[in-house]
Design an enzyme around this catalytic site. Structure first.
Site, PDB file in Angstrom:
ATOM      1  N   GLU A 154       8.829  -0.526   2.894  1.00 33.78           N
ATOM      2  CA  GLU A 154      10.205  -0.899   2.584  1.00 33.78           C
ATOM      3  C   GLU A 154      11.125  -0.993   3.801  1.00 33.78           C
ATOM      4  O   GLU A 154      12.087  -0.236   3.941  1.00 33.78           O
ATOM      5  CB  GLU A 154      10.802   0.064   1.553  1.00 33.78           C
ATOM      6  CG  GLU A 154      10.051   0.041   0.239  1.00 33.78           C
ATOM      7  CD  GLU A 154      10.809   0.707  -0.906  1.00 33.78           C
ATOM      8  OE1 GLU A 154      11.789   1.427  -0.631  1.00 33.78           O
ATOM      9  OE2 GLU A 154      10.431   0.492  -2.060  1.00 33.78           O
ATOM     10  N   GLU A 201       4.033   0.143  -5.401  1.00 31.75           N
ATOM     11  CA  GLU A 201       4.846   1.099  -6.163  1.00 31.75           C
ATOM     12  C   GLU A 201       5.385   0.438  -7.415  1.00 31.75           C
ATOM     13  O   GLU A 201       5.770  -0.723  -7.394  1.00 31.75           O
ATOM     14  CB  GLU A 201       6.077   1.578  -5.370  1.00 31.75           C
ATOM     15  CG  GLU A 201       5.775   2.581  -4.321  1.00 31.75           C
ATOM     16  CD  GLU A 201       7.023   2.981  -3.539  1.00 31.75           C
ATOM     17  OE1 GLU A 201       8.153   2.909  -4.082  1.00 31.75           O
ATOM     18  OE2 GLU A 201       6.863   3.350  -2.373  1.00 31.75           O
TER      19      GLU A 201
HETATM   20  C1  GCO Z   1       9.967   3.814  -1.222  1.00 31.47           C
HETATM   21  C2  GCO Z   1      10.670   4.218  -2.427  1.00 31.47           C
HETATM   22  C3  GCO Z   1      10.208   5.557  -2.923  1.00 31.47           C
HETATM   23  C4  GCO Z   1      11.135   6.011  -3.988  1.00 31.47           C
HETATM   24  C5  GCO Z   1      10.905   5.214  -5.238  1.00 31.47           C
HETATM   25  C6  GCO Z   1      11.869   5.549  -6.328  1.00 31.47           C
HETATM   26  O1  GCO Z   1      10.488   3.950  -0.151  1.00 31.47           O
HETATM   27  O2  GCO Z   1       8.861   3.347  -1.270  1.00 31.47           O
HETATM   28  O3  GCO Z   1      12.022   4.268  -2.166  1.00 31.47           O
HETATM   29  O4  GCO Z   1      10.108   6.438  -1.853  1.00 31.47           O
HETATM   30  O5  GCO Z   1      10.990   7.350  -4.260  1.00 31.47           O
HETATM   31  O6  GCO Z   1      11.054   3.874  -4.972  1.00 31.47           O
HETATM   32  O7  GCO Z   1      13.160   5.224  -5.926  1.00 31.47           O
END
Ligand code: GCO
Length: 454
Positions: free
Chosen positions: A164, A359
């Site tokens: 991300e 995710e």
């Molecule tokens: C990421 C995400 C996760 C979060 C999840 C819920 O960086 O991949 O932000 O770390 O915990 O997306 O918000």
């Protein structure tokens, strides 16, 4: 058809969100440690990741839970500053030992490790040196990658470079609402993005050099733009929107963050890129594309939800509100299962790489009931619907390698601290007791059947 026979059913976590042991065994602070503590803390309720789920000490119990869950693969990240307390230079053997033990425990239980090299917790020592703005930052990441590849590459084959970038750069250095809480100019951001892309490219080169048969990917994020109807015009409008940059919210898009990595060029035709962004890139930035664009084995994407778009009279994308009363997760995100159909489809059409859902999941109002159990029908229903959509994409020929549910455990949800629960396993933070939620058993049965009955 449906899901491939070797589909990677998994769960994901990240180091700072679960490990704890923040000051132990030679680990030095990351920007998140700093952000949680400085000025009285920037996190809801003053929470910090100091202890988190105490996974550092309880990893054996957690791997045993993973075995019971029946996952094929576990996606986790490494704490860069646990391995390299100065970010570069001397290696902290205790950090290596911890991950060696974790990796061995996974393999003993037949679980394929998938390492995310960097999931937001940038070494504070390197932040002091300018972080991604420093022209050496790509080499720092390559060096860290080399240490990791040499230490674990004999047993770990699956790697994700960066998680991300929209969030760790955009929210961390532009919006200032995530660690390290900075607000840089667009000019600085362009340089940071470019350095980050070089870091990715050099990291992939390094992995391939030291790890035989490595499978390497990248895990960006972004809400999906979905068509309101199945008309050709709406589909084209949604796709156009998904593959463009909204100048009012330039950090939230796909193409600026993925085209360089996968296609070897910036989205040159995009008006925002051409008119506002390109001018800040280093001179002759095109020369770096050969390093940035390395062959990847899969395209990872974190997908949680989407928004609806339709074609206006001129065929241009027009945003449309969700239906009144559309369900929402506990933290207010819209429930939009089709995001897991349209997202993979559009991404596959553009990038032609096998897709990995790195995710997907939700926060629920989970609590321990009088019967001592945690009943989470909403998590089951949500995941069922999303997986149905993913299966539909697979049935239509989108090559989908795997799905990592977020998350194994309730954990430190960044700025929201421990107030949001995303786990298949409930964590009582006072005692560190783990309680399997109903969704744990449900997900296990989905895995057993390879999603056949979804
Ligand atoms: C990421 C995400 C996760 C979060 C999840 C819920 O960086 O991949 O932000 O770390 O915990 O997306 O918000």
């Amino acid at each position: 058809m449906a899901f491939r026979k070797d589909f990677l059913w998994g769960v994901g976590t990240s180091a700072y969100q679960i490990e704890g042991a923040a000051m132990e065994d030679g680990r030095s602070p990351s920007v998140w440690d700093q952000y949680c503590h400085e000025d009285g803390g920037h996190i809801k309720c003053g929470h910090t990741g100091d202890v988190a789920c105490d996974h550092y000490h309880r990893y054996k119990e957690d791997v045993e839970l993973m075995r019971q869950l029946g996952i094929k693969s576990y996606r986790f990240s490494l704490s860069w500053s646990r391995i390299l307390p100065n970010g570069i230079g001397a290696v902290n053997q205790k950090g290596i030992d911890f991950y060696n033990n974790l990796i061995d425990a996974l393999l003993e239980n037949g679980i394929t490790p998938c390492i995310t090299l960097f999931h937001w917790d940038y070494p504070y020592e390197l932040q002091k040196k300018g972080a991604w703005l420093n022209p050496e930052s790509a080499d720092w990441f390559a060096y860290y990658t080399e240490v990791v590849a040499k230490a674990f590459g004999d047993r770990v084959k699956w790697f994700i470079t960066l998680n991300e970038p929209q969030c760790f750069l955009g929210m961390g250095y532009y919006d200032g609402c995530n660690a390290p809480g900075k607000r840089h100019s667009l000019e600085d951001m362009a340089l940071m993005l470019h350095n980050m892309f070089l870091a990715h490219g050099k990291s992939v080169i390094t992995i391939r050099k030291y790890v035989q048969d490595a499978k390497v990917g990248y895990a960006p994020t972004c809400g999906v733009n979905m068509p309101l109807t199945n008309s050709a015009a709406d589909i084209a409008a949604a796709k156009k929107q998904y593959l463009s940059i909204d100048p009012a919210a330039w950090i939230w898009n796909v193409v600026l963050w993925s085209d360089p990595v996968v296609l070897g060029r910036y989205p040159e035709e995009d008006p925002f890129f051409a008119q506002q962004f390109r001018r800040y890139l280093p001179e002759n930035y095109e020369d770096d594309m050969q390093i940035i664009c390395q062959p990847l084995d899969f395209y990872g994407q974190n997908i949680y939800n989407g928004s609806l778009w339709q074609a206006d009279a001129a065929g241009e994308p027009m945003w449309t509100a969700n239906p009144v009363g559309n369900p929402r997760t506990a933290n207010g995100w819209p429930v939009t299962p089709d995001a897991l159909y349209w997202g993979p489809k559009f991404l596959y059409e553009r990038y032609r790489l096998p897709i990995m859902i790195t995710e997907n999941g939700l926060s629920c109002h989970d609590m321990v009931s009088l019967d001592g159990k945690v009943h989470d029908p909403n998590r089951i229903d949500f995941t069922h619907r999303y997986l149905q959509a993913l299966k539909r994409a697979a049935n239509e020929g989108v090559d989908i390698l795997g799905y990592y549910h977020w998350s194994l455990l309730d954990n430190f949800e960044w700025g929201a601290g421990y107030t949001e629960r995303f786990g298949l396993i409930y964590v009582d933070y006072a005692t560190q007791e783990r309680i399997k939620k109903d969704s744990f058993d449900w997900y296990r049965s989905v895995i057993e059947e390879n999603g056949e009955y979804l």
